[in-house]
Scaffold this motif. Structure first.
Motif, mmCIF file in Angstrom:
data_model
loop_
_atom_site.group_PDB
_atom_site.id
_atom_site.type_symbol
_atom_site.label_atom_id
_atom_site.label_comp_id
_atom_site.label_asym_id
_atom_site.label_seq_id
_atom_site.Cartn_x
_atom_site.Cartn_y
_atom_site.Cartn_z
ATOM 1 N N ILE A 95 -37.880 24.945 -61.746
ATOM 2 C CA ILE A 95 -37.296 25.426 -60.491
ATOM 3 C C ILE A 95 -36.723 24.272 -59.681
ATOM 4 C CG2 ILE A 95 -37.786 26.609 -58.315
ATOM 5 C CD1 ILE A 95 -37.733 28.412 -60.768
ATOM 6 N N LEU A 96 -37.410 23.125 -59.669
ATOM 7 C CA LEU A 96 -36.879 21.956 -58.962
ATOM 8 C C LEU A 96 -35.580 21.492 -59.601
ATOM 9 C CD1 LEU A 96 -37.108 19.754 -56.835
ATOM 10 C CD2 LEU A 96 -38.494 18.431 -58.457
ATOM 11 N N LEU A 97 -35.517 21.460 -60.936
ATOM 12 C CA LEU A 97 -34.282 21.065 -61.615
ATOM 13 C C LEU A 97 -33.135 21.999 -61.241
ATOM 14 C CD1 LEU A 97 -32.781 19.340 -63.742
ATOM 15 C CD2 LEU A 97 -33.558 20.982 -65.466
ATOM 16 N N LEU A 98 -33.397 23.302 -61.211
ATOM 17 C CA LEU A 98 -32.365 24.270 -60.836
ATOM 18 C C LEU A 98 -31.922 24.048 -59.392
ATOM 19 C CD1 LEU A 98 -33.863 27.485 -62.470
ATOM 20 C CD2 LEU A 98 -31.949 26.137 -63.304
ATOM 21 N N ASN A 99 -32.872 23.759 -58.505
ATOM 22 C CA ASN A 99 -32.522 23.472 -57.120
ATOM 23 C C ASN A 99 -31.616 22.251 -57.014
ATOM 24 O OD1 ASN A 99 -33.994 24.962 -54.670
ATOM 25 N ND2 ASN A 99 -35.293 25.126 -56.464
ATOM 26 N N ILE A 100 -31.941 21.208 -57.781
ATOM 27 C CA ILE A 100 -31.184 19.955 -57.714
ATOM 28 C C ILE A 100 -29.774 20.138 -58.275
ATOM 29 C CG2 ILE A 100 -31.029 17.630 -58.696
ATOM 30 C CD1 ILE A 100 -34.090 17.479 -58.467
ATOM 31 N N VAL A 101 -29.666 20.802 -59.425
ATOM 32 C CA VAL A 101 -28.371 20.907 -60.100
ATOM 33 C C VAL A 101 -27.480 21.957 -59.456
ATOM 34 C CG1 VAL A 101 -27.229 21.458 -62.283
ATOM 35 C CG2 VAL A 101 -29.297 20.062 -62.275
ATOM 36 N N ILE A 102 -28.025 23.152 -59.261
ATOM 37 C CA ILE A 102 -27.209 24.246 -58.711
ATOM 38 C C ILE A 102 -27.128 24.163 -57.201
ATOM 39 C CG2 ILE A 102 -26.914 26.760 -58.673
ATOM 40 C CD1 ILE A 102 -28.492 26.946 -61.202
ATOM 41 N N GLN A 103 -28.106 23.463 -56.576
ATOM 42 C CA GLN A 103 -28.121 23.261 -55.133
ATOM 43 C C GLN A 103 -28.117 24.597 -54.383
ATOM 44 O OE1 GLN A 103 -24.753 20.665 -54.490
ATOM 45 N NE2 GLN A 103 -25.843 18.879 -55.241
ATOM 46 N N GLU A 104 -29.041 25.467 -54.787
ATOM 47 C CA GLU A 104 -29.200 26.759 -54.129
ATOM 48 C C GLU A 104 -30.666 26.935 -53.734
ATOM 49 O OE1 GLU A 104 -27.831 29.902 -56.569
ATOM 50 O OE2 GLU A 104 -25.715 29.426 -56.294
ATOM 51 N N LYS A 105 -31.177 25.960 -52.983
ATOM 52 C CA LYS A 105 -32.600 25.973 -52.667
ATOM 53 C C LYS A 105 -32.987 27.207 -51.861
ATOM 54 C CE LYS A 105 -31.891 23.015 -48.587
ATOM 55 N NZ LYS A 105 -30.451 22.945 -48.731
ATOM 56 N N TYR A 106 -32.059 27.675 -51.002
ATOM 57 C CA TYR A 106 -32.426 28.804 -50.166
ATOM 58 C C TYR A 106 -32.600 30.076 -50.983
ATOM 59 C CZ TYR A 106 -31.163 25.630 -46.432
ATOM 60 O OH TYR A 106 -31.097 24.554 -45.603
ATOM 61 N N SER A 107 -31.734 30.277 -51.973
ATOM 62 C CA SER A 107 -31.855 31.489 -52.773
ATOM 63 C C SER A 107 -33.157 31.488 -53.557
ATOM 64 C CB SER A 107 -30.667 31.615 -53.737
ATOM 65 O OG SER A 107 -30.693 30.570 -54.690
ATOM 66 N N PHE A 108 -33.568 30.303 -54.075
ATOM 67 C CA PHE A 108 -34.818 30.249 -54.816
ATOM 68 C C PHE A 108 -36.003 30.431 -53.885
ATOM 69 C CE2 PHE A 108 -32.155 27.637 -57.775
ATOM 70 C CZ PHE A 108 -32.111 28.593 -58.749
ATOM 71 N N ASN A 109 -35.923 29.861 -52.668
ATOM 72 C CA ASN A 109 -37.002 30.066 -51.709
ATOM 73 C C ASN A 109 -37.107 31.526 -51.311
ATOM 74 O OD1 ASN A 109 -37.746 27.401 -51.703
ATOM 75 N ND2 ASN A 109 -36.490 26.847 -49.951
ATOM 76 N N GLN A 110 -35.948 32.167 -51.120
ATOM 77 C CA GLN A 110 -35.959 33.584 -50.794
ATOM 78 C C GLN A 110 -36.557 34.383 -51.935
ATOM 79 O OE1 GLN A 110 -31.895 34.406 -49.929
ATOM 80 N NE2 GLN A 110 -31.900 33.296 -47.990
ATOM 81 N N GLN A 111 -36.220 34.001 -53.167
ATOM 82 C CA GLN A 111 -36.798 34.685 -54.314
ATOM 83 C C GLN A 111 -38.306 34.497 -54.326
ATOM 84 O OE1 GLN A 111 -35.957 36.729 -56.450
ATOM 85 N NE2 GLN A 111 -37.083 36.488 -58.358
ATOM 86 N N SER A 112 -38.767 33.290 -54.013
ATOM 87 C CA SER A 112 -40.199 33.033 -53.966
ATOM 88 C C SER A 112 -40.861 33.905 -52.919
ATOM 89 C CB SER A 112 -40.449 31.550 -53.656
ATOM 90 O OG SER A 112 -39.829 30.729 -54.609
ATOM 91 N N CYS A 113 -40.222 33.987 -51.743
ATOM 92 C CA CYS A 113 -40.781 34.813 -50.673
ATOM 93 C C CYS A 113 -40.850 36.274 -51.094
ATOM 94 C CB CYS A 113 -39.941 34.671 -49.400
ATOM 95 S SG CYS A 113 -40.085 33.042 -48.627
ATOM 96 N N ARG A 114 -39.812 36.728 -51.807
ATOM 97 C CA ARG A 114 -39.828 38.126 -52.252
ATOM 98 C C ARG A 114 -40.975 38.358 -53.230
ATOM 99 N NH1 ARG A 114 -34.198 37.769 -51.804
ATOM 100 N NH2 ARG A 114 -33.954 36.917 -53.900
ATOM 101 N N LEU A 115 -41.199 37.392 -54.128
ATOM 102 C CA LEU A 115 -42.306 37.542 -55.060
ATOM 103 C C LEU A 115 -43.642 37.574 -54.327
ATOM 104 C CD1 LEU A 115 -41.211 35.124 -57.932
ATOM 105 C CD2 LEU A 115 -41.231 37.606 -57.985
ATOM 106 N N GLN A 116 -43.781 36.682 -53.321
ATOM 107 C CA GLN A 116 -45.015 36.667 -52.560
ATOM 108 C C GLN A 116 -45.193 37.952 -51.765
ATOM 109 O OE1 GLN A 116 -44.475 33.049 -50.340
ATOM 110 N NE2 GLN A 116 -45.608 31.823 -51.824
#
Length: 283
Positions: free
Chosen positions: A222-243
């Motif tokens: 997930i960190l690699l995807l954040n660094i390369v695609i630079q979409e940290k907010y979408s992944f954080n939102q996805q994390s929040c949705r899972l939680q």
């Protein structure tokens, strides 16, 4: 003289096309090079997940940079099979070499790709278009792993699945050993200190603690995807949705437990009431 000149010209033209065919495929030598690709628009994001798996699956010799396969592509392991390069996507093969393609999610095999590759943990990464192509030096030494001398990521043209559409040369990239080494630094299960070091090294401001607590063993991916695609907010939102989904399921389960307890208590009281009424009637 004219014939000799014509032959010389033909040879020069052939040499020119041979050289340009070699340089037609763009080389990606670092994670910074990966950042320049237009993921999600022209290149599937899933190719990063597939590349992450591949980098952490092959063996790389620290002394000579040789890349060795840890599986048999002739057996279809991990969705692999022989690639004939009939559309001349890549260079003409030297004697004793073969191309293989890896990553077909729908190919039945005794060694399937791991779950996080088949079902990526983030949104909008579906599809089965992206592939890894390797050039292997075949050998007759029993028990010795096949050696890889070239690695590519590519993708099928858009179209119906399972139709064997050709690969897109405009979105085919050669992956260097250096890039594979950098990706291997994001090994599965990296601890928080390693994740923090990688985040700072590649200029990201991702919330490492949040990623680690949410994704566990997949935190490095997930960190690699954040660094390369630079979409940290979408992944954080996805994390929040899972939680949130997890909390909602817990609330629903708790509510169901409370309702069941109330129902049982009501039945017990009803039975006691009937028994008491029956005793009074008997008297």
């Amino acid at each position: 003289m004219m014939k000799i000149s014509g032959r010389a010209t033909s040879c020069c033209v052939a040499l020119f096309f041979a050289l340009t065919s070699v340089s037609a495929v763009q080389r990606l030598n670092s994670i910074n090079d990966l950042k320049k690709i237009n993921y999600g628009q022209s290149v599937p994001k899933h190719s990063l997940v597939l590349l992450y798996w591949f980098a952490n699956t092959v063996d790389i010799n620290n002394n000579n940079n040789n890349i060795s396969l840890t599986f048999d592509p002739n057996s279809g392991d991990y969705g692999s099979h022989y690639y004939g390069n009939f559309e001349r996507l890549l260079d003409r093969l030297p004697w004793g070499n073969r191309y293989y393609t890896i990553g077909n999610l729908h190919q039945e095999t005794a060694m399937p790709l791991p779950r996080y590759v088949v079902h990526p943990p983030t949104e909008h990464m579906g599809g089965n278009r992206d592939r890894i192509i390797i050039r292997v030096r075949e050998q007759n030494i029993v028990g010795q792993a096949l050696q890889i001398d070239q690695v590519y990521i590519t993708q099928h043209y858009e179209g119906p699945e399972h139709q064997g559409t050709p690969y897109d040369p405009d979105h085919t990239y050669q992956i260097t050993t250096n890039l594979l080494r950098q990706i291997r630094e994001f090994s599965a299960g990296a601890n928080q200190q390693q994740l923090l070091h990688l985040r700072n090294r590649y200029g990201s401001n991702a919330d490492v603690l949040h990623i680690r607590n949410t994704w566990g063993d997949l935190a490095s991916l997930i960190l690699l995807l954040n660094i390369v695609i630079q979409e940290k907010y979408s992944f954080n939102q996805q994390s929040c949705r899972l939680q949130n989904n997890y909390r909602q399921e817990n609330r629903q389960n708790n509510a169901g437990d409370v309702a069941s307890a109330i129902c049982i208590a009501f039945v017990v009281l009803f039975v006691l009431f009937i028994l008491a009424f029956s005793n009074k009637s008997g008297k």
